[in-house]
Design an enzyme around this catalytic site. Structure first.
Site, PDB file in Angstrom:
ATOM      1  N   LYS B  96      25.563  -3.761 -41.123  1.00  0.00           N
ATOM      2  CA  LYS B  96      24.799  -2.844 -41.031  1.00  0.00           C
ATOM      3  C   LYS B  96      25.321  -1.438 -41.288  1.00  0.00           C
ATOM      4  CE  LYS B  96      20.751  -4.615 -39.817  1.00  0.00           C
ATOM      5  NZ  LYS B  96      19.483  -4.519 -40.840  1.00  0.00           N
ATOM      6  N   GLU B 118      15.495   2.993 -35.992  1.00  0.00           N
ATOM      7  CA  GLU B 118      14.941   1.943 -35.436  1.00  0.00           C
ATOM      8  C   GLU B 118      16.065   0.795 -35.183  1.00  0.00           C
ATOM      9  OE1 GLU B 118      14.637   2.165 -38.710  1.00  0.00           O
ATOM     10  OE2 GLU B 118      15.166   0.103 -38.903  1.00  0.00           O
ATOM     11  N   SER B 385      26.960 -12.311 -42.140  1.00  0.00           N
ATOM     12  CA  SER B 385      26.495 -10.927 -41.741  1.00  0.00           C
ATOM     13  C   SER B 385      26.858 -10.299 -40.535  1.00  0.00           C
ATOM     14  CB  SER B 385      24.932 -10.821 -41.911  1.00  0.00           C
ATOM     15  OG  SER B 385      24.222 -11.580 -40.981  1.00  0.00           O
TER      16      SER B 385
END
Lengths: 270, 403
Positions: B96, B118, B385
């Site tokens: 991210k 969010e 990830s």
């Protein structure tokens, strides 16, 4: 001439602004929202916006979000919303009805079928919050083809460069959103709104209704002095919520408030 | 100039990937989205922007992330040779941050003073809080009340870094509602606020710019695979919720015909139960959160709640580029259940000494099924990830362990 155009022409002839009221279809349930709907013209609503409930109303504040969920929880659907309008039309051939909401339920219903059924059931206009002019090919252009007005929102962020695009395929009237924000959350600055209206009128002949944040008869009257109509939504929807919480009768509360708002609007230019 | 034979030139100028994507937002936001698009195009063309971004990716995020040969997993499964792209080793423990770093540099270029975001699992919230702390910008993170309860450690991390975490109590109180609430904040604070969207969804240009900021994963993986194997991989696998790590690793390989591309959705309790988050496998096209894409919805077009043991995959939509890749058949989309993901989570922990997040555990679960059916010279690259530290409480509970 569409019912919307006819209605605004009549208001102009009478020398007064109109009152546009918003209610959510199926809130608090089908029967009572029908009673409210049927009572609105006599209470003084000149144009009626009927909210199509949606699970994810991105541009709405807590009041209208809650109203949509109340309706959905009672089994409201888009076909039932159209049925509500059809039933209203049994007794009223004159008051314009504008359906307001988000695109996904219409997309799921099928655009062509939706427009055909909406027209047949007596819907005059559409306000679809998440369809800006950039996406006109999805619904706006097909709607105009079947004779349903596509009412666009202009906002404080709509600058002169963008205004022609916003007004381009609009018809019926222009809905000026008086605040940069979501429905029912803060009060507009009327001086700024009046300035914005001058810009819109310089670019378009369409009547302009002003909404978002108008709750009280005095506010509606203040708007009615310079706009073609004042829109009230969250304040009415809040009364339904209040009634549902056990404090009164939803139908009577809403219609009484509409009467007071209409008195304010009708007396504004006297 | 458009290369007509390339799959890497999407979206078009209206933000469409075939019939998907677009800009389905309220008029108040339209001028902002157009402004963002202009600013992004300018930044993209500016070598100084890339130099600055690459500097932070190297020294702050810790890139490049390794491409690691999972030797024992490969032997255990007895087929394809499996490499893990170690996004779990990035600062903050997931992919991210790649996107957040890109977006905050863009926000500062645009002169924005306040950041909103969010989050579902909290990984994107943590990454956003991290870059906001690094550059000294105030940060508000919207998070569903339900997710706050199941991701308490990440909530605390965000607070430690000075972010304000606002609980979202509307709708189903999960990621989709957090997105609605962030959009509402943005509409009300258009002057000074930049919205850092965490996945390859939302109105154009977000799906494109998030993909571009995440494409560093695939670009590195491609280079590293050539270094290690002397050739491209035969398959690339990633999990998908909104689809940002997957789009990031897939995109640089789209024009390499020999590379099989596989996205793994969350099948929750099983597709047939209706309790899942597999929008591509079991959804239909619709419009939500600014784009047209596959959605979990009922016949009336109402959005239904997604379910996954992994909060990061618990979203009823999917990035529009994935929707397009599915329709044209360039990528395959499959799914793995909660149970399969839990098994894979434990397998990788035990066999490789790597505790994966529950999200990529879905990709591992699919590799567990697929690898044994493939020859030993098949090279598979799997996007790991994120790391699983945030999930240990959830996994312990699911396994009936008391911590």
């Amino acid at each position: 001439m569409s019912r919307i155009t006819e209605r605004f022409a009549r208001l102009k002839a009478e020398g007064r602004a109109g009152l546009v009221t918003f209610i959510t279809a199926g809130d608090p349930d089908f029967d009572r929202s029908l009673q409210i709907l049927k009572g609105l013209p006599a209470a003084g609503a000149d144009v009626i916006e009927v909210g199509m409930p949606f699970t994810d109303p991105m541009a709405d504040g807590p009041a209208i979000q809650a109203a949509g969920l109340r309706a959905l929880n009672k089994g409201m659907t888009l076909p039932r919303t159209l049925e509500l309008v059809r039933t209203f039309r049994d007794d009223d051939q004159e008051t314009p009805i504008v359906l307001m909401g988000y695109f996904n339920p219409i997309h799921a219903y099928g655009v062509e079928r939706f427009l055909r059924d909406a027209k047949a059931h007596g819907v005059d206009g559409l306000i679809v919050v998440d369809l800006p002019p950039e996406e006109d090919d999805y619904l706006c252009l097909p709607a105009r083809e079947v004779g349903i007005d596509f009412v666009r929102l202009a906002t404080p962020t709509t600058d002169d460069k963008r205004l022609p695009a916003v007004l381009g395929n609009s018809s019926g009237f222009v809905y000026y959103v008086s605040i940069a924000g979501i429905t029912g959350t803060r009060a507009p600055d009327f001086t700024a709104v009046e300035g914005a209206l001058k810009r819109i009128r310089a670019a378009s002949d369409l009547p302009v209704a002003v909404g978002f944040g108008i709750r009280e008869p005095e506010q509606a009257a203040a708007v009615a002095r310079f706009a073609d109509a004042a829109v009230v939504g969250s304040a009415l929807v809040d009364l339904v919520a209040q009634a549902e919480a056990g404090q009164g009768n939803a139908v009577a509360l809403v219609l009484d408030r509409v009467k007071a708002l209409a008195t304010g609007v009708r007396g504004a230019r006297a | 100039m458009t290369l007509t034979n390339s799959l890497r030139t999407q979206p078009d100028e209206r933000g469409r990937f075939g019939a998907y994507g677009g800009r389905f937002v309220a008029e108040t936001l339209m001028p902002l989205i157009l402004e963002l698009n202009e600013a992004y195009e300018a930044a993209k063309a500016d070598p100084a922007f890339h130099e600055e971004l690459n500097g932070y990716l190297r020294d702050f995020v810790g890139r490049p992330s390794p491409l690691y040969y999972a030797e024992r997993l490969t032997k255990h499964l007895g087929g394809a040779k499996i490499y893990l792209k170690r996004e779990d080793l990035n600062h903050t423990g997931a992919h991210k941050i790649n996107n957040c770093m890109g977006q905050i540099l863009l926000a500062m270029r645009m002169g924005k003073k306040r950041i909103i975001a969010e989050t579902g699992a909290g990984q994107h919230g943590v990454a956003t809080a991290t870059v906001c702390a690094r550059f000294g910008l105030p940060c508000v993170v919207y998070m569903g009340e339900v997710d706050i309860a199941r991701q308490a450690p990440n909530v605390f991390r965000m607070k430690l870094m000075g972010a304000e975490v606002r609980p979202v109590v509307s709708g189903s109180r999960t990621l989709k509602d957090a997105l609605n609430e962030a959009m509402r904040d943005w509409v009300a604070n258009v002057e000074d606020t930049f919205y850092i969207i965490g996945t390859v969804a939302g109105p154009h240009p977000y799906p494109q710019l998030v993909r571009d900021f995440q494409a560093v994963i695939g670009e590195e993986a491609k280079r590293q695979c050539i270094e290690k194997e002397g050739r491209l991989p035969d398959s690339v696998i990633a999990c998908i919720g909104g689809g940002s790590n997957a789009m990031g690793i897939f995109h640089p390989f789209l024009d390499d015909d020999g590379v099989r591309i596989i996205g793994v959705e969350a099948a929750g309790h099983g597709i047939e139960t209706g309790q899942h988050a597999a929008s591509l496998t079991a959804g239909v096209p619709g419009v939500l959160h600014g784009n047209r894409t596959y959605l979990l919805q009922d016949r009336d077009g109402q959005i239904t709640e997604a379910h996954s043991i992994s909060a990061g995959l618990d979203y009823p939509g999917i990035g529009p580029e994935h929707a397009w890749l599915k329709d044209i058949g360039r990528a395959e989309y499959v799914s793995a259940t909660d149970k399969e993901a839990l098994d894979a989570f434990q397998l990788l922990s035990r066999i490789e000494g790597i505790i994966p997040a529950l999200e990529p555990s879905h990709a591992i679960a699919h590799a567990v099924k697929l690898a044994p059916t493939l020859p030993k010279d098949h090279v598979m690259v799997l996007c790991l990830s994120g790391r699983g530290d945030k999930d240990v409480f959830t996994v312990a509970e699911a396994l009936g362990e008391k911590l």
